[in-house]
Design an enzyme around this catalytic site. Structure first.
Site, short mmCIF file in Angstrom:
data_model
loop_
_atom_site.label_atom_id
_atom_site.label_comp_id
_atom_site.label_asym_id
_atom_site.label_seq_id
_atom_site.Cartn_x
_atom_site.Cartn_y
_atom_site.Cartn_z
N GLY A 245 6.65 -14.72 -15.68
CA GLY A 245 7.26 -13.38 -15.71
C GLY A 245 7.44 -12.86 -17.12
O GLY A 245 7.15 -11.69 -17.41
N CYS A 246 7.90 -13.72 -18.00
CA CYS A 246 8.14 -13.30 -19.39
C CYS A 246 6.83 -13.00 -20.10
O CYS A 246 6.77 -12.09 -20.93
CB CYS A 246 8.96 -14.35 -20.13
SG CYS A 246 10.63 -14.54 -19.44
N THR A 247 5.79 -13.74 -19.78
CA THR A 247 4.48 -13.48 -20.36
C THR A 247 3.95 -12.14 -19.87
O THR A 247 3.45 -11.33 -20.67
CB THR A 247 3.49 -14.62 -20.01
OG1 THR A 247 4.00 -15.84 -20.56
CG2 THR A 247 2.10 -14.34 -20.56
#
Length: 159
Positions: A48-50
Site C-alpha cells: 500500500g505504501c509503495t
C-alpha cells in the site's frame, strides 16, 4: 476507541525538522511561501505504501508545476527510506520520524482499526499546507489506492 486530536483547515501546521533518507535535516518552515503536501504512511516498501508513494511520484511534475512540494513521513529509519526511494525512483523527500512525535502532532498516530482489532499505529493521512504554514486540507484514514487522484481532483489539478 479514543479519538486523537485531529487538525483541521485553518489550524497552524505543527512545524517540524526531521532527517530525510540521505540524512539531511528538512523543516516544514524551509518551504514557507509555497504550498506543501505532507503525507504520513505506515511503512516503506509495503504494498500500500509503495502504491501511494509511486502515485505521488507519478504526479510530482503536475504538483510541482502548480507550486506544491511533497513530503512523505513515516516511522522508518533513514536507511530503509533510502532503499525505498532508490528502489521506487522517489525523488521527493522521505522523512524519518522513528519516535513518532511529528506523526502524533498531526494526529496521524494512535488507535485505529486493523482487521477488526483496535491497534496503535500510523493513520494514513495527508495534509495540504499553504505558504503561510496553515492547513488548507486535512485528510485522515485515506486509502493508499486512488488517494492521490482524489487529492489532485480536490486541488483542481487533475488532467
Amino acid at each position: 476507541m479514543t479519538e486523537q486530536t485531529r487538525l483541521e483547515p485553518g489550524d497552524k501546521a505543527p512545524d517540524f525538522t526531521l532527517p530525510d533518507s540521505e540524512g539531511r535535516e528538512v523543516s516544514l518552515s524551509d518551504y514557507r511561501g509555497r504550498p506543501v503536501v505532507v503525507y504520513f504512511y505506515p511503512r516503506a516498501s509495503t504494498p500500500g505504501c509503495t502504491k501511494q508513494a509511486c502515485d505521488f511520484r507519478d504526479n510530482l511534475a503536475l504538483l510541482g508545476d502548480s507550486g506544491y512540494q511533497v513530503l512523505g513521513v513515516s516511522p522508518d529509519k533513514q536507511d530503509k527510506l533510502a532503499t525505498f526511494a532508490e528502489n521506487e525512483g522517489l525523488t521527493f523527500p522521505l522523512l524519518s520520524d522513528p519516535d513518532k512525535q511529528v506523526l502524533s502532532a498531526y494526529g496521524a498516530f494512535g488507535e485505529k482499526k486493523n482487521y477488526g482489532k483496535i491497534v496503535q499505529g500510523v493513520i494514513r493521512s495527508t495534509f495540504v499546507i499553504d505558504g503561510d504554514g496553515v492547513i488548507v486540507k486535512a485528510m485522515y484514514n485515506v486509502r493508499a489506492t486512488g488517494h492521490v487522484a482524489r487529492l489532485l481532483k480536490d486541488l483542481g489539478l487533475e488532467g
